[in-house]
Design an enzyme around this catalytic site. Structure first.
Site, PDB file in Angstrom:
ATOM      1  N   SER A   1      42.022  43.729  44.917  1.00  0.00           N
ATOM      2  CA  SER A   1      42.236  43.699  46.366  1.00  0.00           C
ATOM      3  C   SER A   1      42.046  42.344  47.005  1.00  0.00           C
ATOM      4  O   SER A   1      42.524  42.097  48.104  1.00  0.00           O
ATOM      5  CB  SER A   1      41.266  44.661  47.046  1.00  0.00           C
ATOM      6  OG  SER A   1      41.199  45.859  46.334  1.00  0.00           O
ATOM      7  N   ILE A   2      41.305  41.485  46.361  1.00  0.00           N
ATOM      8  CA  ILE A   2      41.047  40.164  46.934  1.00  0.00           C
ATOM      9  C   ILE A   2      42.363  39.450  47.215  1.00  0.00           C
ATOM     10  O   ILE A   2      42.427  38.521  48.012  1.00  0.00           O
ATOM     11  CB  ILE A   2      40.117  39.357  45.994  1.00  0.00           C
ATOM     12  CG1 ILE A   2      39.548  38.137  46.734  1.00  0.00           C
ATOM     13  CG2 ILE A   2      40.840  38.970  44.713  1.00  0.00           C
ATOM     14  CD1 ILE A   2      38.438  37.440  45.989  1.00  0.00           C
TER      15      ILE A   2
END
Lengths: 468, 596
Positions: free
Chosen positions: B319-320
């Site tokens: 998700s980063i």
């Protein structure tokens, strides 16, 4: 033309001298004087003429001249200017009383030697004494002493040499015996007799005296030499006595030079060829035996054959010497630029002065000095020949002995440094450092000059007589 | 006997035979033979001299040169490595190498009739050098023809002087230098180390070895037999090694290392990395990994500890990376920032595969998608534009390319240059799967975001002149993004633990499964990347915790606190004023507490 006058005076004196041969020593001195003075002056004028580049000599020359001037000049009314021209050879001087070329050559050799020793000895001197001029000063002193010895010798008629040859031989043997008893040992060789401040290398005078004896013997027993084996062997027995004494020092180099000179003289004196060859073979055989029984000689032989096998051990000196030759190339590194003399060559100023010369002055320098020495040798041989032709057999053989001696000593010295002969501690005549050697060589040259002078006097004498 | 009376010239006994009283005469041929022999000998000498001096001259001169010419090298000290403030990260200190000459030793022991084994001095030597006696004796006696063998290198001066005082024949010392790293494990990966010969073999030491080594001076001289110099043939002046000033701020480096190490320890993780980048210059202010090693004593360190994981290790970021799809959508214009996207029912099917959120977030705008890290929302954004546009955004933000750092072993990640991308693949790409990146690549992406969309190459060296960057995304988009991502650290965001009191920080969490054998296992990578302060972005920080073994594995939990510590301390150290007015007082209180 004034010379003619001088010569006449001289000749008269000489004749007197000859006639009064049997005189007592005390009386002789006076009578010999003019003749002696003449010869002395030759010697003295030489350096003067050759100009002041060699200071010690000029000084030397001044002194006796001043001292003797009173007597000599009165009697002979000596024309100095003519003498100078004579020496320098500006005009032909058939009436010259000495061999100019010989004198000139000898002085060139000595000058050459002085310069090379100065160059070669500085690093060694600095290491040993802390004074880099140590050997240069000494060599200068030796040259002065040698000149004095030469002047004295020049005054000595050749008859005296012949007359006292037995004494000389005795002296020669005595020196060789004494050195073995009280001699100073350096590097395992007992070669020097120390008397106060003076150190004499016994072998040097021994050589000269032995040759005087030999020349005399060849004259005395010349029939026997030519006809009998006995006559051939006798001088060799004397030689063997000397050789054994020399080998005890040990000094194989001198033995070889003496042996070859003896052989050459016997050959020239007309010894039978078969004897001669027989001797050569036995000589070689004994030489080989000597080398084999003495391991250090064997080591020297093997090391000289292939010095690169052990370049840091037995072959060290020789490889350094060879490298000096190699670095010299055709024209050398330049005077003073030797690298090998900088502690690499252990005897740069004595045994290996030629290597330093080769490095600094190149092949040209080597050939020049060899040529100069060859001129001296040729002069000696030709003077000897002339003497023999005039019936002065002793003088002739003596001169030839000196010629052969010089050439073989040169051969041993140069050959050793160039790696074609085993290393031996022999000097290069008139060049190497070493007082005894230099003085004896000067005496030998004086003998040559004296012989030549006596021949000239006889020749002039006869022609003049004839003319008169 | 003789009846003939000898007259004048003849000798007394000479006339035994009746040969007359004739004086000896010379036979011409004998005389000529002797004369020519002599001439021949002189010619021989001359020929020998000519052979030596002309034919053999080169060879002999070479041999002489071998003995007389020496080349002395003059070592120069290796340059130092400094941080941006001049703090030493690597320095050279003089030490001694102790070596022996077995040949001399054999000779000396034979002379003294004392075998090495019985010599007390040798025993003392073995003890002081910490070598077993037998081993030492063996080394110096094994081959007595050898002339050189090292006994011990890098010996401290005090010990060396003790050895010197033992005065053992055949034992010598040689000056050498030892590299010393004052900061130890903190900067070990970045700085690297040298080998015994002072050549860099890892990290900055290797990368900039040439500059730091300098050029050793040399003097080619001719020496006399006593070793004195008599002629300088050739001389090369030594060029001192240059010192290197890194962009690293050792204070931040230390904080970052401490934070990562404590995170790795607390969460029992395999490893962790953190990178701090100066947004305005692209300079790396800190680059740390844990576990690390002590560069001053590297014996027995497992090799994996040497890895500079922040640049060498790649992982699927998760998700980063979600901001990328958002940026892409904004730039393309398929959605506006405030447009709401329906993520109900919390999952969706893409190309026959399921994409799901942890819960049903309902309708979310972009801010909400990022705040809650909604996979469904981001998928919808990603699929709202042509795939080329999405992929280009990834490329533009530096994935699959190099960062400009050029560190040893740096990877450019795995970003497949595929022709065909299925919808599902594009969806997974949007939430950070299907590509591998390094920590520094992430840091660069965040730095670009913070820099108004201008991508600067990262650098490890301190910059004196500003570097030209490239506008990769519009300033407006990047600003919008920053504001949106601020929400991640807010109360109901996924990255609350990364918040820094007093500062407005934007960031994004990442929690990804580690791929194993063609699938995904139960191991995670927790990460957090952020920018601060939002009002005037100065630094970008990325923290990555690999494979935490405990109950916590979410990026917020494992990387968030470390991020907060690093970001907070860095901002403070860089004297950046807090920009969150409402938090002002509490920040000071909080900071005061931290500093204790």
């Amino acid at each position: 033309m004034s010379e003619v006058v001088i010569d006449d005076d001289l000749i008269n004196d000489l004749i007197d001298d000859e006639l009064r041969d049997e005189r007592l020593p005390g009386e002789e001195i006076q009578i010999d004087e003019p003749d002696v003075d003449e010869a002395g002056l030759d010697e003295q004028t030489k350096p003067k003429a050759k100009v002041s580049k060699r200071k010690p000599k000029v000084k030397k020359a001044d002194k006796p001249e001043a001292g003797e001037a009173t007597d000599a000049h009165k009697q002979t009314s000596f024309d100095f200017g003519a003498f100078l021209t004579d020496t320098l050879g500006w005009k032909p001087a058939p009436t010259a009383v000495f061999d100019r070329v010989l004198v000139l050559t000898v002085f060139m050799l000595v000058a050459f030697g002085f310069v090379m020793i100065s160059s070669a000895s500085m690093p060694v001197a600095e290491r040993i004494n802390g004074n880099q001029y140590h050997f240069i000063i000494r060599h200068g002193i030796y040259i002065c002493l040698a000149l004095i010895a030469a002047i004295v010798t020049l005054q000595l008629p050749m008859d005296k040499w012949q007359k006292y040859n037995g004494v000389l031989l005795g002296l020669s043997i005595a020196l060789l015996v004494i050195v073995l008893i009280v001699g100073k040992t350096v590097n395992g060789a007992t070669r020097w007799i120390v008397v106060g401040p003076i150190t004499i290398q016994a072998a040097e005078p021994a050589k000269l005296f032995f040759f005087a004896y030999l020349a005399s013997y060849l004259v005395r027993k010349h029939d026997e030499v030519q006809e009998h084996f006995k006559g051939f062997v006798k001088p060799l027995l004397v030689f063997f006595v000397a050789a054994i004494l020399l080998l005890n020092q040990p000094d194989l180099g001198t033995v070889v030079v003496m042996f070859i000179t003896t052989l050459s003289l016997l050959f020239l004196a007309g010894a039978k060829l078969w004897q001669f060859f027989g001797l050569i073979i036995t000589g070689m055989a004994s030489l080989v035996t000597l080398i084999i029984i003495e391991p250090y000689r064997m080591a020297r032989v093997t090391s000289f054959m292939d010095p690169w096998q052990d370049p840091f051990g037995k072959g060290y000196q020789l490889t350094q010497s060879l490298m000096a030759y190699g670095r010299g190339d055709m024209f050398g590194q330049g005077l003073g630029n030797s690298v090998q003399k900088l502690e690499y060559l252990p005897e740069a100023h004595t045994d290996f002065v030629m290597a330093v010369l080769a490095e600094e002055l190149g092949l040209m320098g080597v050939l020049s000095i060899l040529t100069l020495l060859l001129i001296v040798v040729f002069k000696a041989m030709l003077i000897g020949k002339k003497a023999l032709e005039q019936g002065k057999a002793f003088e002739g053989f003596f001169a030839m002995a000196i010629g052969v001696w010089f050439s073989f000593q040169t051969m041993v010295n140069v050959g050793a440094s160039a790696g074609i002969l085993p290393t031996k501690g022999l000097t290069f005549p008139l060049v190497s450092y070493g007082g005894s050697s230099l003085i004896i060589m000067f005496i030998a040259v004086s003998v040559l000059l004296r012989i030549d002078h006596e021949i000239r006097m006889t020749t002039t004498h006869t022609t003049r007589r004839g003319a008169l | 006997m003789s009846k003939v009376t000898a007259t004048a010239k003849s000798s007394r006994k000479g006339a035994k035979r009746n040969t007359g009283n004739k004086a000896p005469s010379l036979t011409t041929w004998r005389f000529m033979l002797v004369l020519s022999s002599i001439t021949l000998i002189f010619c021989g000498l001359g020929a020998r001299a000519a052979f030596l001096q002309v034919y053999d001259s080169d060879d002999l001169t070479r041999r002489s040169d071998n003995r007389t010419i020496r080349t002395k090298s003059e070592d120069v000290e290796r340059g130092m490595i400094l941080d941006r403030n001049g703090i030493e990260l690597a320095v050279s200190v003089p030490v001694q190498a102790i070596w022996a000459d077995p040949k001399t030793i054999a000779k000396a022991s034979k002379k003294a009739n004392l075998p090495v084994e019985l010599d007390k001095r040798w025993m003392a030597l073995a003890d002081v050098l910490h070598i077993s006696r037998d081993q030492l004796f063996k080394r110096v006696t094994a081959n007595p023809n050898k002339q050189f063998v090292y006994l011990k290198r890098q010996v401290e001066p005090a010990m060396a002087s003790y050895v010197k005082n033992l005065k053992i024949p055949g034992v010598y010392q040689r000056k050498e230098s030892k590299r010393y790293y004052p900061n130890g494990e903190i900067s070990a990966h970045l700085v690297g180390f040298t080998n015994l010969d002072a050549q860099g073999i890892d990290g900055i030491e290797k990368l900039y070895n040439k500059q730091m080594v300098g050029t050793a001076g040399s003097r080619k001289i001719r020496k006399d037999a006593k070793g004195r110099e008599i002629e300088v043939i050739e001389e090369v002046e030594p060029v001192a090694g240059q010192s290197l000033t890194l962009s690293i701020d050792q204070r931040i480096q230390a904080v970052a290392y401490k934070a990562v190490k404590s995170a790795v320890t607390s969460f029992n993780a395999t490893s962790g990395s953190a990178v701090v980048v100066d947004i305005k210059t692209g300079e790396v202010l800190a680059l740390v990994n844990s576990p690390s090693y002590n560069p001053n004593n590297r014996s027995g360190v497992q090799s994996h500890r040497f890895r500079n994981r922040a640049v060498t290790d790649v992982f699927e970021p998760g998700s980063i990376l979600k901001p990328v799809a958002v940026i892409s959508a904004l730039e393309f214009g398929s959605f506006t920032a405030d447009e709401e996207i329906n993520t109900s029912p919390g999952y969706m099917r893409v190309g026959g595969k399921r994409v799901q959120d942890s819960r049903n977030y309902g309708k979310l705008d972009m801010r909400g998608i990022l705040q809650h890290s909604s996979n469904v929302g981001i998928t919808k954004l990603a699929l709202s534009m042509p795939k080329e546009h999405l992929l280009d955004t990834f490329y533009n933000l530096g994935f699959g390319g190099d960062t400009g750092l050029g560190l040893i072993g740096e990877s450019s990640g795995v970003f497949g240059d595929r022709r065909r991308w299925s919808k599902f693949e594009l969806a997974t790409l949007s939430f950070g799967y299907g590509l591998s990146v390094t920590t520094v690549q992430l840091a660069r992406m965040y730095a670009t975001l913070g820099n108004g969309g201008v991508a600067l190459p990262l650098t490890i060296l301190k910059q004196t002149t500003p570097v030209e960057g490239e506008q990769m995304i519009s300033r407006q988009t990047s600003n919008t993004l920053l504001e949106m991502m601020e929400s991640v650290l807010e109360k109901d965001g996924t990255g609350q633990k990364a918040a820094v009191p007093g500062y407005r920080i934007s960031g994004k969490t990442g929690t990804s499964r580690i791929a194993v054998n063609g699938g995904y296992g139960s191991d995670y990578v927790g990460s957090f990347g952020g920018i601060g302060p939002v009002s005037d972005p100065r630094i970008a920080v990325v923290v990555l915790i690999n494979d935490p073994a405990g109950d916590y594995f979410y990026g917020n939990d494992v990387a968030g606190p470390a991020f907060s510590t690093i970001m907070g301390n860095s901002l403070q150290m860089l004297n950046i004023p807090p920009d969150a007015d409402n938090h002002h007082n509490s920040v000071i209180a909080a900071r005061g507490g931290e500093n204790d």
